[in-house]
Design a protein around this motif. Sequence first.
Motif, mmCIF file in Angstrom:
data_model
loop_
_atom_site.group_PDB
_atom_site.id
_atom_site.type_symbol
_atom_site.label_atom_id
_atom_site.label_comp_id
_atom_site.label_asym_id
_atom_site.label_seq_id
_atom_site.Cartn_x
_atom_site.Cartn_y
_atom_site.Cartn_z
ATOM 1 N N GLY A 65 0.365 -1.100 -0.210
ATOM 2 C CA GLY A 65 -0.073 -0.469 -0.059
ATOM 3 C C GLY A 65 0.803 1.058 0.127
ATOM 4 O O GLY A 65 -0.165 2.621 -0.109
ATOM 5 N N HIS A 66 2.282 1.336 0.153
ATOM 6 C CA HIS A 66 3.133 2.652 -0.176
ATOM 7 C C HIS A 66 3.753 2.120 -0.827
ATOM 8 O O HIS A 66 4.359 0.953 -1.138
ATOM 9 N N ILE A 67 4.563 2.872 -1.854
ATOM 10 C CA ILE A 67 4.530 2.850 -3.240
ATOM 11 C C ILE A 67 6.759 3.099 -2.336
ATOM 12 O O ILE A 67 7.120 1.847 -3.501
ATOM 13 N N SER A 68 6.714 3.957 -1.096
ATOM 14 C CA SER A 68 7.999 3.555 -1.301
ATOM 15 C C SER A 68 8.712 2.090 -1.329
ATOM 16 O O SER A 68 10.088 2.053 -1.221
ATOM 17 N N ASP A 69 7.542 0.864 -0.132
ATOM 18 C CA ASP A 69 8.325 -0.257 0.396
ATOM 19 C C ASP A 69 8.311 -0.949 -1.676
ATOM 20 O O ASP A 69 9.438 -1.585 -1.553
ATOM 21 N N LEU A 70 7.495 -0.305 -2.308
ATOM 22 C CA LEU A 70 7.912 -1.055 -3.525
ATOM 23 C C LEU A 70 9.237 -0.920 -4.657
ATOM 24 O O LEU A 70 9.082 -1.763 -5.169
ATOM 25 N N VAL A 71 9.168 0.368 -4.539
ATOM 26 C CA VAL A 71 10.611 1.047 -5.475
ATOM 27 C C VAL A 71 11.982 -0.140 -4.845
ATOM 28 O O VAL A 71 12.349 -0.459 -5.901
#
Length: 170
Positions: A65-71
């Motif tokens: 749910g957080h783009i920062s985790d996905l980057v």
Amino acid sequence: MNLGRSPILLIVAVFFLLFIVLSIINRKSSTSLNDSDRALRTNQALNRVMDAEATYFKQHKVYSGHISDLVALQPKLATDLTDGVVSITVDSNANHTYLVQVASTVVAFNRTVQNGDVIVKSCLQIKSAGKPYCTRTTSDIKKSLPNGPTGLRGTSGATGATGATGPTGK
């Protein structure tokens, strides 16, 4: 040599020819992204987010749910965001469902995923270069909003209290 009455016309014609020839010779190709490139990069970003969410889900048993985790899982997402090609929004209830929205100036995608399955998807082709990825165009958008869950139209105030049922209040 007799140029007759129009030596100025001859001079103007030479200048126009020079202008046209120089503009053809000095024509440079653009190094920026064109619309087809933007459509491709938007589709790639969507796939990267979905792949990263799947990986995150395997590791943590919940969606990020957080783009920062996905980057961290898909570093090219940072490049997509930095280049300004796409806008990415990811939302999750920190459980087994997430919504991703990836949009550019050419095409926009929405996906809702629950337990690894896409349960809702939509897209909008903003420019014709997005057609290979989405056939729904802006002309397919209904010009009025659908009725709300109660079937009543219109609201009044910021609270969302039900107001008049029509544009004239009757």
